[in-house]
Design a protein around this motif. Sequence first.
Motif, PDB file in Angstrom:
ATOM      1  N   ASP A  43      40.411  36.224   8.585  1.00  0.00           N
ATOM      2  CA  ASP A  43      40.596  35.299   9.456  1.00  0.00           C
ATOM      3  C   ASP A  43      40.036  33.973   9.606  1.00  0.00           C
ATOM      4  OD1 ASP A  43      41.664  34.740  12.122  1.00  0.00           O
ATOM      5  OD2 ASP A  43      40.244  35.821  13.217  1.00  0.00           O
ATOM      6  N   GLU A  72      42.709  26.709  20.323  1.00  0.00           N
ATOM      7  CA  GLU A  72      42.218  28.011  19.931  1.00  0.00           C
ATOM      8  C   GLU A  72      40.929  27.649  19.509  1.00  0.00           C
ATOM      9  OE1 GLU A  72      43.105  30.897  15.809  1.00  0.00           O
ATOM     10  OE2 GLU A  72      44.243  29.209  16.155  1.00  0.00           O
ATOM     11  N   ASP A  88      47.782  25.603  19.725  1.00  0.00           N
ATOM     12  CA  ASP A  88      47.443  26.259  18.446  1.00  0.00           C
ATOM     13  C   ASP A  88      47.234  25.098  17.165  1.00  0.00           C
ATOM     14  OD1 ASP A  88      46.462  27.711  16.017  1.00  0.00           O
ATOM     15  OD2 ASP A  88      47.638  29.638  16.666  1.00  0.00           O
ATOM     16  N   ASP A  91      48.827  27.246  13.384  1.00  0.00           N
ATOM     17  CA  ASP A  91      49.103  28.521  13.419  1.00  0.00           C
ATOM     18  C   ASP A  91      49.581  28.926  12.169  1.00  0.00           C
ATOM     19  OD1 ASP A  91      49.467  31.212  14.901  1.00  0.00           O
ATOM     20  OD2 ASP A  91      51.740  30.619  14.778  1.00  0.00           O
ATOM     21  N   TYR A 103      53.272  27.873   7.944  1.00  0.00           N
ATOM     22  CA  TYR A 103      52.241  27.156   9.001  1.00  0.00           C
ATOM     23  C   TYR A 103      52.943  26.132   9.944  1.00  0.00           C
ATOM     24  CZ  TYR A 103      51.236  23.640   5.588  1.00  0.00           C
ATOM     25  OH  TYR A 103      51.029  22.726   4.598  1.00  0.00           O
ATOM     26  N   SER A 106      51.498  24.256  17.000  1.00  0.00           N
ATOM     27  CA  SER A 106      51.893  24.811  18.206  1.00  0.00           C
ATOM     28  C   SER A 106      51.594  24.102  19.682  1.00  0.00           C
ATOM     29  CB  SER A 106      51.958  26.419  18.368  1.00  0.00           C
ATOM     30  OG  SER A 106      52.432  26.901  19.540  1.00  0.00           O
ATOM     31  N   ARG A 168      52.994  42.893  12.973  1.00  0.00           N
ATOM     32  CA  ARG A 168      51.553  42.283  12.519  1.00  0.00           C
ATOM     33  C   ARG A 168      50.587  43.459  11.769  1.00  0.00           C
ATOM     34  NH1 ARG A 168      47.518  38.320  15.544  1.00  0.00           N
ATOM     35  NH2 ARG A 168      45.996  38.131  13.996  1.00  0.00           N
ATOM     36  N   SER A 199      52.689  33.821  10.928  1.00  0.00           N
ATOM     37  CA  SER A 199      52.424  32.648  12.031  1.00  0.00           C
ATOM     38  C   SER A 199      53.236  33.218  13.097  1.00  0.00           C
ATOM     39  CB  SER A 199      52.856  31.498  11.571  1.00  0.00           C
ATOM     40  OG  SER A 199      53.384  30.554  12.541  1.00  0.00           O
ATOM     41  N   SER A 200      52.663  33.417  14.161  1.00  0.00           N
ATOM     42  CA  SER A 200      53.589  34.223  15.416  1.00  0.00           C
ATOM     43  C   SER A 200      54.579  32.924  15.932  1.00  0.00           C
ATOM     44  CB  SER A 200      52.516  34.431  16.475  1.00  0.00           C
ATOM     45  OG  SER A 200      51.860  35.497  16.182  1.00  0.00           O
ATOM     46  N   ILE A 220      47.378  39.834  20.741  1.00  0.00           N
ATOM     47  CA  ILE A 220      47.650  38.338  20.212  1.00  0.00           C
ATOM     48  C   ILE A 220      47.112  37.161  21.209  1.00  0.00           C
ATOM     49  CG2 ILE A 220      49.906  37.866  21.087  1.00  0.00           C
ATOM     50  CD1 ILE A 220      48.895  37.173  17.819  1.00  0.00           C
ATOM     51  N   TRP A 223      47.371  31.191  22.731  1.00  0.00           N
ATOM     52  CA  TRP A 223      47.956  29.908  21.996  1.00  0.00           C
ATOM     53  C   TRP A 223      48.602  30.196  20.857  1.00  0.00           C
ATOM     54  CZ3 TRP A 223      42.520  31.087  22.920  1.00  0.00           C
ATOM     55  CH2 TRP A 223      41.965  31.596  21.927  1.00  0.00           C
ATOM     56  N   ASP A 224      48.935  31.377  20.314  1.00  0.00           N
ATOM     57  CA  ASP A 224      49.724  31.905  19.394  1.00  0.00           C
ATOM     58  C   ASP A 224      51.416  31.711  19.796  1.00  0.00           C
ATOM     59  OD1 ASP A 224      47.991  32.514  16.888  1.00  0.00           O
ATOM     60  OD2 ASP A 224      47.224  33.936  18.545  1.00  0.00           O
TER      61      ASP A 224
END
Length: 274
Positions: A43, A72, A88, A91, A103, A106, A168, A199-200, A220, A223-224
């Motif tokens: 992460d 984030e 984000d 992301d 990526y 967002s 996920r 990437s959500s 989650i 911001w995602d």
Amino acid sequence: MDASEELQVALRAAREAGSIAAEHAGTDFRDSKDTESKSSGNDLVTAVDRECEQRVTDVIGEAFPDDRVVGEENEIGVTGEGREWIVDPIDGTSNFATGYPYYCVSVGLRIDGEGVVGVVHSPDTALGRTWYAAAGEGAYRSDDHTLDGEPIAVSERDTLAGSMAFARLSERSRAWLASDLAVATSLLERESMVRRPGSSALNMCQIADGSADGYVVLSINDWDVAAGEVILREAGGGVRDRALEDGTRQVIASNGSIQGALETLIDQVVGDRR
């Protein structure tokens, strides 16, 4: 409400941040002194994330100085009150940090907790597309990063069998990993094609434009998903978004046609874990 000005500002903020990310694309940040691990070694956050977030904050602050910006990489939390921009800056940071081109930036606006505007911008060094929506105005995808895109709509697939579903595998918490694996296994047993690209926001946009059918994420952050939820709903999709006790969210999103089947499956596999 007429959110045309807010949509323009969100696009400008996302494009400017995307340009910063694109300047650094292709750099392997994993062992850089400008990269940190947050909850685990998988992460990551880079100095570019912070620079992108500052650019988005500056653009929004110029246009709407009284609005709240939740990003984030800052320590401000979502309140669900007033005008809140939820950002984000990159992301899919782990993808970005290793050169994998999945990526985006967002940018979402909520007013009193309701999604009003969503922009998801993936620069030319990644997918080279921008998805955007304002509440009540439909959802669109642009390949030239302007607000002159084509309308998009979700797929019509109505069974889990044969569906393309994102799931996920938690990087942030081993406590969630067993549940994530159980969800992915259950989808595979029902003949879904399961993917985990990382990437959500982009996952939700893929569902919005009909390229995929569903997405399940058990934990989650706001911001995602803030921008992606607006876009997906405006494209005709369904979203169940539940707040969890730890401050994160459980999100089940789909084209709408498989929403009920997805929700039933997840409730059977993990229960009401809130």
